[in-house]
Enzyme design. Structure first.
Site, mmCIF file in Angstrom:
data_model
loop_
_atom_site.group_PDB
_atom_site.id
_atom_site.type_symbol
_atom_site.label_atom_id
_atom_site.label_comp_id
_atom_site.label_asym_id
_atom_site.label_seq_id
_atom_site.Cartn_x
_atom_site.Cartn_y
_atom_site.Cartn_z
ATOM 1 N N CYS A 169 -15.623 33.308 40.524
ATOM 2 C CA CYS A 169 -16.951 33.853 40.765
ATOM 3 C C CYS A 169 -17.482 33.355 42.110
ATOM 4 C CB CYS A 169 -17.902 33.440 39.646
ATOM 5 S SG CYS A 169 -17.548 34.217 38.054
ATOM 6 N N CYS A 189 -11.841 27.727 33.890
ATOM 7 C CA CYS A 189 -13.027 28.493 33.493
ATOM 8 C C CYS A 189 -13.278 28.426 32.001
ATOM 9 C CB CYS A 189 -12.896 29.953 33.928
ATOM 10 S SG CYS A 189 -11.605 30.877 33.072
#
Length: 232
Positions: free
Chosen positions: A190, A216
């Site tokens: 991201c 993540c």
């Protein structure tokens, strides 16, 4: 089954692992971030089974370049079954888009982990692009694992590849590069949690920089890191 497949395919390559996975788990899906190295696994899968379900999670915080790259790669490789997944409850849990600053693990759970688990609910297995060299948590990665909790078969066809193998495969097959790689992003997640990597740094140094976080969360089970799956 997992132990038998690992023993059978010890000296085989990624294509054979994929063929075995499709045969052993007919409803398997491939999960891809369409990141810096993703095109290699996508290309291999497209040659073996072009209609394999490809799950792509749009966290709504991805780089614009990643979204454009995803469309380009899917078209070039003629992937027939790309499924774009988004969390449906982001406004309720992160209305101002700052959860990643306050609690990055919770943000990943909201935007990645839970949507992925929902998307995988109808599948008995999934294919990942993980490799042993990417982090210490992945150093003993096998081709096939059983995912704790869900008991799904987890397949890592590129587990034993080295960085040079990835680069050579891209060159030999003239595969498109993610545009951010040339700007110093060898590992891409991201936008708020990914930064460029300086020369000499680890390829994943730009992921959650200056924190102890290096995954993540999609490879966690019940809140803990999954190093290797059960061998059954």
């Amino acid at each position: 089954m997992v132990s038998a497949l690992n023993a059978q395919l010890t000296h085989h390559g990624a294509t054979d692992v994929l063929r075995a996975a499709f045969e052993a788990v007919p409803d398997i899906a491939l999960v891809s971030s369409f990141g810096a190295e993703s095109v290699v696994l996508l290309h291999l899968a497209a040659m073996v089974k072009p209609d394999v379900p490809v799950i792509f999670i749009d966290t709504e915080m991805l780089f614009a370049e990643t979204l454009t790259y995803q469309l380009d790669v899917a078209e070039r490789l003629r992937l027939r079954n790309v499924r774009l997944i988004r969390a449906q409850d982001i406004p309720a849990h992160d209305p101002d888009g700052t959860l990643h600053q306050r609690d990055p693990d919770a943000c990943c759970a909201l935007r990645r982990t839970r949507p992925l688990q929902s998307a995988l609910a109808g599948h008995h297995g999934w294919i990942t692009g993980r490799k042993r060299y990417q982090s210490g948590h992945r150093a003993n990665l096998e081709f096939f694992e059983v995912e704790p909790g869900s008991q799904r078969i987890k397949v890592n066809p590129l587990g034993r590849w080295a960085p040079q193998d990835v680069a050579e495969y891209m060159d030999e097959n003239r595969l498109p590069r993610h545009p951010l790689v040339a700007q110093g992003y060898p590992s891409i997640g991201c936008a708020p949690c990914t930064s460029p990597v300086a020369e000499g740094e680890d390829a994943r140094a730009g992921r959650w920089r200056d924190s102890s976080k290096d995954e993540c969360g999609i490879h966690f089970a019940n809140g803990r890191m999954v190093r290797t799956g059960e061998q059954t």
